[in-house]
Write a protein that holds these residues in place. Structure first.
Motif, PDB file in Angstrom:
ATOM      1  N   LEU A  83      96.508 -21.340 -40.937  1.00 54.56           N
ATOM      2  CA  LEU A  83      97.674 -22.135 -41.308  1.00 54.56           C
ATOM      3  C   LEU A  83      98.732 -21.301 -42.031  1.00 54.56           C
ATOM      4  CD1 LEU A  83      95.690 -25.275 -42.515  1.00 54.56           C
ATOM      5  CD2 LEU A  83      97.110 -25.116 -40.465  1.00 54.56           C
ATOM      6  N   GLN A  84      98.617 -19.962 -41.941  1.00 47.60           N
ATOM      7  CA  GLN A  84      99.610 -19.126 -42.614  1.00 47.60           C
ATOM      8  C   GLN A  84     101.035 -19.406 -42.138  1.00 47.60           C
ATOM      9  OE1 GLN A  84      96.867 -17.853 -41.008  1.00 47.60           O
ATOM     10  NE2 GLN A  84      95.980 -16.115 -42.100  1.00 47.60           N
ATOM     11  N   PRO A  85     101.261 -19.618 -40.813  1.00 48.16           N
ATOM     12  CA  PRO A  85     102.653 -19.885 -40.374  1.00 48.16           C
ATOM     13  C   PRO A  85     103.208 -21.175 -40.981  1.00 48.16           C
ATOM     14  CG  PRO A  85     101.263 -19.283 -38.497  1.00 48.16           C
ATOM     15  CD  PRO A  85     100.344 -19.489 -39.665  1.00 48.16           C
ATOM     16  N   GLN A  86     102.354 -22.224 -41.070  1.00 49.27           N
ATOM     17  CA  GLN A  86     102.817 -23.476 -41.659  1.00 49.27           C
ATOM     18  C   GLN A  86     103.160 -23.291 -43.133  1.00 49.27           C
ATOM     19  OE1 GLN A  86     100.438 -23.133 -39.453  1.00 49.27           O
ATOM     20  NE2 GLN A  86     100.113 -24.971 -38.206  1.00 49.27           N
ATOM     21  N   LEU A  87     102.332 -22.487 -43.823  1.00 50.35           N
ATOM     22  CA  LEU A  87     102.610 -22.224 -45.239  1.00 50.35           C
ATOM     23  C   LEU A  87     103.961 -21.517 -45.380  1.00 50.35           C
ATOM     24  CD1 LEU A  87     101.870 -21.935 -48.265  1.00 50.35           C
ATOM     25  CD2 LEU A  87     100.698 -19.800 -47.660  1.00 50.35           C
ATOM     26  N   ALA A  88     104.178 -20.493 -44.559  1.00 52.28           N
ATOM     27  CA  ALA A  88     105.423 -19.721 -44.648  1.00 52.28           C
ATOM     28  C   ALA A  88     106.621 -20.637 -44.382  1.00 52.28           C
ATOM     29  CB  ALA A  88     105.392 -18.564 -43.639  1.00 52.28           C
ATOM     30  N   ARG A  89     106.460 -21.508 -43.372  1.00 54.62           N
ATOM     31  CA  ARG A  89     107.537 -22.437 -43.018  1.00 54.62           C
ATOM     32  C   ARG A  89     107.825 -23.397 -44.188  1.00 54.62           C
ATOM     33  NH1 ARG A  89     110.012 -24.262 -38.466  1.00 54.62           N
ATOM     34  NH2 ARG A  89     110.367 -26.513 -38.308  1.00 54.62           N
ATOM     35  N   PRO A 144     108.232 -21.667 -54.808  1.00 53.63           N
ATOM     36  CA  PRO A 144     107.496 -20.398 -54.879  1.00 53.63           C
ATOM     37  C   PRO A 144     105.986 -20.594 -54.667  1.00 53.63           C
ATOM     38  CG  PRO A 144     108.282 -21.037 -57.055  1.00 53.63           C
ATOM     39  CD  PRO A 144     108.834 -22.034 -56.096  1.00 53.63           C
ATOM     40  N   VAL A 145     105.335 -19.496 -54.221  1.00 57.57           N
ATOM     41  CA  VAL A 145     103.924 -19.531 -53.829  1.00 57.57           C
ATOM     42  C   VAL A 145     103.118 -18.534 -54.648  1.00 57.57           C
ATOM     43  CG1 VAL A 145     102.300 -19.196 -51.925  1.00 57.57           C
ATOM     44  CG2 VAL A 145     104.569 -20.160 -51.466  1.00 57.57           C
ATOM     45  N   ALA A 146     102.064 -19.040 -55.297  1.00 59.42           N
ATOM     46  CA  ALA A 146     101.061 -18.140 -55.883  1.00 59.42           C
ATOM     47  C   ALA A 146      99.817 -18.224 -55.013  1.00 59.42           C
ATOM     48  CB  ALA A 146     100.732 -18.566 -57.317  1.00 59.42           C
ATOM     49  N   TYR A 154     107.128 -15.153 -53.261  1.00 63.36           N
ATOM     50  CA  TYR A 154     105.755 -14.917 -53.749  1.00 63.36           C
ATOM     51  C   TYR A 154     105.758 -14.643 -55.236  1.00 63.36           C
ATOM     52  CZ  TYR A 154     101.029 -13.018 -54.055  1.00 63.36           C
ATOM     53  OH  TYR A 154      99.725 -12.798 -54.399  1.00 63.36           O
ATOM     54  N   LEU A 155     104.884 -15.380 -55.929  1.00 69.86           N
ATOM     55  CA  LEU A 155     104.799 -15.243 -57.382  1.00 69.86           C
ATOM     56  C   LEU A 155     103.759 -14.222 -57.835  1.00 69.86           C
ATOM     57  CD1 LEU A 155     104.674 -18.872 -58.843  1.00 69.86           C
ATOM     58  CD2 LEU A 155     106.238 -17.055 -59.534  1.00 69.86           C
ATOM     59  N   GLY A 156     102.646 -14.153 -57.082  1.00 69.51           N
ATOM     60  CA  GLY A 156     101.546 -13.278 -57.483  1.00 69.51           C
ATOM     61  C   GLY A 156     100.245 -14.053 -57.458  1.00 69.51           C
ATOM     62  N   LEU A 157      99.191 -13.400 -57.967  1.00 69.44           N
ATOM     63  CA  LEU A 157      97.858 -13.994 -57.949  1.00 69.44           C
ATOM     64  C   LEU A 157      97.663 -14.862 -59.191  1.00 69.44           C
ATOM     65  CD1 LEU A 157      96.013 -13.255 -55.615  1.00 69.44           C
ATOM     66  CD2 LEU A 157      94.781 -11.746 -57.156  1.00 69.44           C
ATOM     67  N   PRO A 208     108.054 -27.397 -59.074  1.00 69.37           N
ATOM     68  CA  PRO A 208     106.868 -27.396 -58.212  1.00 69.37           C
ATOM     69  C   PRO A 208     106.436 -25.968 -57.888  1.00 69.37           C
ATOM     70  CG  PRO A 208     108.810 -27.829 -56.904  1.00 69.37           C
ATOM     71  CD  PRO A 208     109.266 -27.767 -58.341  1.00 69.37           C
ATOM     72  N   VAL A 209     105.151 -25.821 -57.555  1.00 64.07           N
ATOM     73  CA  VAL A 209     104.634 -24.496 -57.157  1.00 64.07           C
ATOM     74  C   VAL A 209     103.508 -24.719 -56.149  1.00 64.07           C
ATOM     75  CG1 VAL A 209     102.945 -24.352 -59.054  1.00 64.07           C
ATOM     76  CG2 VAL A 209     103.837 -22.253 -58.055  1.00 64.07           C
ATOM     77  N   ILE A 210     103.408 -23.797 -55.214  1.00 61.43           N
ATOM     78  CA  ILE A 210     102.308 -23.862 -54.229  1.00 61.43           C
ATOM     79  C   ILE A 210     101.247 -22.850 -54.638  1.00 61.43           C
ATOM     80  CG2 ILE A 210     101.655 -23.390 -51.826  1.00 61.43           C
ATOM     81  CD1 ILE A 210     104.563 -24.237 -51.054  1.00 61.43           C
TER      82      ILE A 210
END
Lengths: 553, 553
Positions: free
Chosen positions: A220-226, A234-236, A252-255, A207-209
């Motif tokens: 919603l940045q805090p919810q994303l971080a949580r 991982p998050v792109a 963090y994966l990158g853009l 999975p990836v976000i």
């Protein structure tokens, strides 16, 4: 003294925590300006209304709501474009426009600044906002004001209030408290969506976000971080969502930008068996001009009022509720296969080489400090900046969808008032600077200290590779001489890496006012991202030229 | 090669005698820019689209039709205000906007620069023009183009054409020649109106002509001159109509502006027993903010499509036909009682006194030469200029109704391309200059030589007497240093009459490029006309503040 429509509006601005409004006065809004001046709200006068619109947009992106005050038509119609951008990119601005008085309209028809009818401007703004109302009746004014503030916040988009000048001092009637009902999700649908999403995520192997700009807008940045911390997924980020997730975070994966972005991020995202698109508008730039290749059958897509999973959708599920619930779920953190995490490029050792765009951005990246905010104007300023590594405590802001040139310099005014501790680092092309760069006068007036880097390559560098002609040239300005005209600033030029290094240090140390560095770049030089992008755009323009039939391309 | 929609449009621009178009390129209109560059039509690139809109407006006022080319939304919405002004003041501009291709819209929805829907910009321009069409079908495109050109010319107002980028190179279908039927008057109504008017005029003792701006727009100045010469009836002008009648003509009375204008003109007009209002819009500024006192029972009022005599009206009588017929009537020239004819103020002998606004305008008046065109920006630049005596061979241009600040500098670009033998003399306030003054870069780029006089009084001088506050201040610029930034220009300052005299001579002799004179004026100094005007406007703002009920003021 009884409350008037004008003083009610000023009080509501204060109550919303809006400390600054942006605008230019005119005779139809003088009374309202005078009310503002006698309140704790500070007026930031810009040189032109366009600057006020962009500044308010930036303020709203950081603070959640902004106000722009203009006069009738000659002021209001000048912010049409800036407000359109705020609509497209979900930035909540309350536009307050003066207008001819209700009484004087009855007596006379051809009052100055009028276009077709008295409601021409109201009709125009209906097309550019989520709500527009004329405050022409003291009995309904309070309700209209409440409704518009609520709409702006609910949709995170601009609204328009027109205040006839005699109404500014008219006694306001009581509110009927007909405010918008609180927004809520369909509880059953939310539970079902959550349950299906959790099941899919748990069953997936990779999975990836993919984090988008609406996470910024709806805070919603805090919810994303949580969510990332608790799941280990991982998050792109999309280019519009850049810095919604901390770039130094090990997850963090990158853009991700389809064919425009870096290959390893593209591979990771497109090979995922469960892409979670959170608050990412599916715009052309976000999707690498439709070079993105995400299988929607495997995607979970949370947009403002709806969640889609695979090929079906749950209506009336709010993004906030869905993401909050996901982040609160009892996850078991998973181990993921190792991936390349973007790294800060480290210090830059300048040589005497002439600056290339690529070296310039590496050098800028080494310069970005905590408490700086990078504001990138559309063009290569934005594409080059998309590869910047934004450390914790630094920020990134760009109009990466609507992409109106000339945003960045006035945006610095909005940023500096919204978050005085941030130092704006403005990246802007020469063509864009010529549109709105003189708003540096406003920075000088209010003692703001943005650092402005003008990428001077003699014209519209993004357009040249698509289709070139003399029309892509701009007239050469000596931008670094602007302190002589505007005062309070430090102007510098840089053609080599070492000159740039010196200029950046001087700019950083000039804390009391604005700085401008005019960077000489070769006419045909481009950032790596722009090279990939313009190749795509150029194909499209050229194929349109070759194939006259609309169906052929 | 078959004709495409783009090449058809370029050919029609050429056929209309339009030698220059104004605009800024963007990816949605690059193909059309390229077609223009490969045609005899010259592209005048401005720094910002706002400048292109104002320049096109000025071009249209002199030449009868102009073209402004912009990209989708981020360009088009930036000219909304300039096009609104062109609508309000009857200036015919064809706005051509690029747009996303028809084919790419079908595949994708979130293309960059989009606001709400793909037709948002088209809807906005419907509110600001006499006609708006999307050229999204090759079979109807030619007819739409013909219809829009015809509407612009018939109404002397702007129209809007949206050109999806794939349509620029699509082969155009044949025209169905469904052009507008020729406009004509109702012959019987025309004859009746003429006969009644002649009878009234012959029976009156003190007839007077009041000449308005529509005489300029519909090019009826020769008919007006002929009418005045053959009847011997004296002519006053509205501020919008200034210079429609030669000011050195012995039959010229001066400017009529109600309580704002000179007393002797007001007396003459208001005591007349037959006022002939020819092509004069009844706007607030034209009527001295409704201080005018003309008895409509004694008036003959020729507007575009209707003639009113006393309290009744003749519909479908075109202004052109009515005024032409009046001018051709077999008049017996009458002797009129002597009246004061405005005189050129003669040479100005400069002293070492500090400049006042009044002295400045007398000095400027002595400086105006044949083949100059005075372009006045709204504010005291316009009110001071209203008292200038414009000799034969000189011209006057101002947006005196819609009154958008920042018109004058970009207007000089339009004037210089429309009439290269005219030298623009631009009068502009400091606040207005900060909005669009950097379009001097465009003057530098194309080697134009306007003389720009910046009236520097630290802010919005017109607003201070109405209601003052810090919001009426602007940041101080050293305008005279702009040649260092832009090149090609001569920058000067003047604080005394003698310094101003020197600067004017240097500017006149600097024929190869632009000149700017920054004139230091006291913060509270005003022209005599502005003193009268702001007293009136201030009463209105203050009375609105005192009387909260809309009916009370």
């Amino acid at each position: 003294m009884r409350e008037t429509i004008g003083s009610y509006l000023v009080r509501r601005i204060e109550e919303e925590g809006i400390g600054h409004v942006f605008g230019v006065p005119g005779d139809y809004c003088l009374t309202f300006f005078s009310l503002l001046e006698n309140s704790p709200v500070q007026i930031i006068n810009t040189c032109d209304e366009q600057g006020a619109g962009f500044a308010a947009d930036a303020y709203a992106r950081l603070r959640g709501l902004a106000v722009c005050v203009v006069t009738y038509c000659v002021g209001g119609l000048k912010v049409a474009n800036a407000i359109a951008q705020a609509y497209a990119e979900r930035s909540p601005i309350v536009v307050i426009s003066g207008a001819p008085g209700v009484a004087e309209r009855r007596r006379n028809s051809l009052l100055h600044h009028r276009v077709k009818d008295f409601d021409t401007q109201l009709k125009v703004f209906r097309e550019l906002t989520v709500g527009a109302a004329a405050l022409d009746d003291p009995l309904t004014a309070a309700d209209e004001i409440e409704r518009m503030f609520a709409l702006a916040k609910r949709h995170s988009r601009p609204v328009y209030l027109e205040l006839p000048r005699d109404m500014a001092s008219a006694e306001i009637g009581p509110t009927q408290a007909r405010s918008l009902p609180p927004e809520s999700s369909d509880e059953e649908a939310l539970a079902a969506a959550l349950s299906e999403a959790v099941e899919r995520i748990c069953a997936s192997k990779h999975p990836v976000i993919l984090a988008g700009e609406e996470l910024h807008r709806f805070r919603l940045q805090p919810q994303l971080a949580r969510l990332a911390d608790r799941t280990g997924i991982p998050v792109a980020a999309t280019i519009l969502g850049k810095s919604a997730f901390p770039e130094s975070h090990p997850g963090y994966l990158g853009l991700y930008e389809g064919a425009i972005g870096r290959e390893e991020v593209r591979d990771y995202v497109e090979k995922s068996d469960c892409v979670m698109l959170l608050g990412a508008m599916m715009t052309d730039f976000n999707l690498g001009l439709y070079t993105a290749n995400i299988d929607r059958r495997d995607a979970i897509y949370a947009a403002k009022d709806r969640v889609s999973i695979g090929l079906h959708a749950y209506d009336d599920v709010r993004m906030e509720d869905f993401i909050s619930a996901l982040s609160e779920h009892g996850w078991q953190r998973r181990d993921v296969a190792p991936y390349e995490h973007p790294q800060h490029p480290g210090p830059f050792a300048p040589s005497d080489r002439e600056l290339t765009v690529e070296a310039l951005f590496r050098q800028i990246n080494a310069f970005i400090e905590k408490d700086m905010i990078v504001i990138a104007d559309p063009g290569d300023a934005l594409f080059g900046a998309s590869d910047l590594f934004i450390s914790d405590g630094a920020h990134f802001l760009a109009p990466a969808y609507y992409a109106s040139l000339g945003f960045a310099v006035p945006a610095a005014l909005g940023v500096k008032t919204a978050a005085p501790t941030l130092r704006p680092l403005v990246l802007v092309g020469d063509g864009a600077f010529q549109m709105t760069g003189m708003e540096l006068a406003t920075a000088a007036r209010f003692g703001m200290n943005p650092i402005v880097i003008v990428l001077d390559n003699d014209g519209y560098g993004t357009e040249r590779p698509m289709l070139d002609g003399r029309f892509n040239d701009v007239h050469r300005w000596n931008y670094s001489e602007l302190p002589r005209v505007l005062g309070g600033g430090l102007g510098m030029t840089a053609a080599t890496e070492r000159e740039m290094a010196d200029a950046l240090i001087k700019a950083r140390n000039h804390e009391s006012g604005w700085s401008l560095i005019q960077v000489a770049l070769a006419r045909d030089d481009q950032s790596p991202a722009l090279k990939r992008l313009t190749a795509k755009l150029g194909d499209r323009v050229r194929s349109a030229q070759r194939s006259p039939s609309p169906d052929a391309q």
